[in-house]
Design an enzyme around this catalytic site. Sequence first.
Site, PDB file in Angstrom:
ATOM      1  CD1 TRP A 340       9.182   3.873   4.751  1.00  0.00           C
ATOM      2  CD2 TRP A 340       7.251   2.940   4.155  1.00  0.00           C
ATOM      3  NE1 TRP A 340       9.446   3.015   3.703  1.00  0.00           N
ATOM      4  CE2 TRP A 340       8.278   2.423   3.316  1.00  0.00           C
ATOM      5  CE3 TRP A 340       5.946   2.503   3.961  1.00  0.00           C
ATOM      6  CZ2 TRP A 340       8.032   1.477   2.310  1.00  0.00           C
ATOM      7  CZ3 TRP A 340       5.707   1.568   2.960  1.00  0.00           C
ATOM      8  CH2 TRP A 340       6.741   1.065   2.147  1.00  0.00           C
ATOM      9  CG  ASP A 341      12.266   2.027   7.205  1.00  0.00           C
ATOM     10  OD1 ASP A 341      11.753   2.821   6.407  1.00  0.00           O
ATOM     11  OD2 ASP A 341      13.365   1.472   6.988  1.00  0.00           O
ATOM     12  CD  GLU A 480      12.834   5.113  -1.735  1.00  0.00           C
ATOM     13  OE1 GLU A 480      14.038   4.816  -1.873  1.00  0.00           O
ATOM     14  OE2 GLU A 480      12.379   5.623  -0.694  1.00  0.00           O
TER      15      GLU A 480
END
Length: 759
Positions: A340-341, A480
């Site tokens: 997703w970076d 995370e």
Amino acid sequence: MVQAEWNVVQDAYESNNNKKYETIFTLANGYRGLRGSLEFSKIGNQGNFIAGIFDKSKSQVTEIVNCQDPLVLNIYFEDELIDFDKCLVLHFKRYLNMKEGILYLKSKIKTPKGKIINISTERYVSRENVHRWAAKYTISCENFSGNMFVENMIDGNVANNSYDPSSILKHIFIEQAYDMSPGIALISSTLEKHIKIIESSALISGSYDCIQSKFRKYRQSDDKVCELYQIPIYPNTKYEFYKLGCTYSSMDCNDIADSCKYDMASFIAYGYEKEKSDHISSMKDIWSDIDIKIDGDERAQVGIRFNLFQLSSSAYECGGRVSIAAKGLHGEGYKGHVFWDTEIFMLPFFIYTMPDIARSLLLYRYNTLNGARKNALANGYKGAQFPWESADDGLDVTPKWGLDYNGKLMRIWPGEEECHISSDITFAIWEYYRATLDKEFMLNFGAEIFFDTANFWKSKVEYNPIYDKYEIKKVIGPDEFHEHVNNNAYTNCLVKWSLKKAVYLADWVKDMDIKVFEKLCAKLNLNNNDFKQWDIIQQKMYIPCANHGKLIEEFEGYFDLADSCITRYDKNGMPLWPDLKGKNYSETQLVKQADVVMLMIMLGDEFDYESKYKSYKYYKARTMHKSSLSPSMYSIMGVILGDTRNSYKYFMKTVLTDLEDNQANTIYGFHAASAGGAWQSAVLGFGGLSVDKYMMLNFNPWIPDFWNSLSFNIIWHGSKISVKIMHDKILISSSKDVKIKVFSKEYTICSKKNYSIIK
Ligand code: BGC
């Protein structure tokens, strides 16, 4: 002349730092990246990565291939090989001139046998012609005459994971080495898909005719090829020669050997200096689109330019063939995978400065939709589920095992659970569309991604009849540290947003082109019930916050976890672990990286000031910034909320992520998402750029007291808008007429006029 604000300088040689500088001095052009290895040291991790060339063979998951290294150049004076680690380094200055895109070395050494030698080099990876790169060497000896031997080599003895002896793996085998005369060539092939790669290079004389064929020897061994030139040398004379390189792969063309030979011949005919000036002029064009000027803060200026330089080097317009890895083309960290970076952190930079590249990056997701469909099917869902980590085909390639902060083996769950990636992608598509109004893209590609991910969400959400709400269970949000959680606010809010947009787009596509609409419905097996169902789900999506008023709970049950706040910081200002009182971080409220705060930036209009303020204050004290994706978001929210002292601090952490190595892992590659975050911090944060719900561009800028000004350009609806923010006024001009708001007041900026808006 070295202009400080354009150069990243290393002014002392220490072999301990070689790997870090290899990343910092990587030269890339989107097609490929060459790590900044120093020719005159054997200490480092050579890296030659070609975008899109992946291989699995015996590795845990598919990874970017470290291809044969074309950079090798050995210089001997009689029998002494120049190795800085064995010589006395009398002078050393290596610097990346970002304006030109050229890496320079100026050095003077004394060999163990006492020879004093000056070595200067230049290197570029062409931004004009992605298949070409080149270097220039200027050598002089102060106290010696005799023979210099220059060994131009392509080294196929390279492997991936050389930092970790337990997983070293070679992904290529050498097919052929040959004398191209002029030059040498080495063809390799990947183990699994047999992608062929050719590296070729040739040595050419510079101003003085030192590279002569009569003194040339050609050699090849199992995995290396080289040409060696003998050059008689005399003291205080400059010997100048060039190394020209051409690279092709079977992903570019069928006959790679022919293409390479032809390209090398024309490169030699054209010459190093002409190609260099073409490259510099491409760099000039690139900078005219992307540069951010910070007047009054040299560290911030070099820092932001470094991020812009390396980020723009990581992509090129290639019709969606490839995307950008988390570590760019600068290292093997995260195995060259795309996260997703790209969409959430890097894409805004491309959307507003190089929209064609943004489109290509989004097309990569479209081109990997089939893989996303297979992921959904394999996990028991419908539609398209984009992978948490992606390589060449959209299948999930997230490793299942890795090492934790203490080096212990741990199970990695994001592949199964970090599903927000699918709505991150739709969010990015909308952002692109909003800024470019590229209807053709939305109609032919974007809508399909919205619809098929909506299908996925429809099958993923769970209905809770007690509350009459839809939930998403067992996920990992951006933070995370917490796995297997239910109803992560970021995930649920973005799914809600994405479904709502999918419903809107169903009508939009129907209005725009009924044929496209019908085709899409047939292809994805959609009917009106699906659109209705998406709408119901988005209306009834559960968002965990109600019990805590304006403070959004990161996920259900988060506030019940043990609480401990951050109170201590390391020398780089990064948080130190508080006393966890015997608990694992996952059992506490400590957060790995911006999560709720990020959500409130992305969907800014949906949260009021109080909610943003309370959440920012609460999570700031608990966010460990263990990911480089985090500080930029706190910097932006700091400006929005007026916590400007912290904004600058977080901004600097972001821009200096690699230059100061503040995550202590620059050796593995460039922090490309952090670089995107740096752009966002400057433009969305200090520049105060946002887009309101009427699709109007807004500026609410603030700059630090000691800055004189901040300037940048953006492209909005096809107009290039130049903005210069000073303390008392804002200067704006635009290539076309455009309506904008500055501090909530509307202005029409007419083309080619300069506007000065007094604060
Ligand atoms: C972060 C993720 C990120 C990944 C790759 C992880 O440490 O938590 O958000 O996508 O690194 O940069």
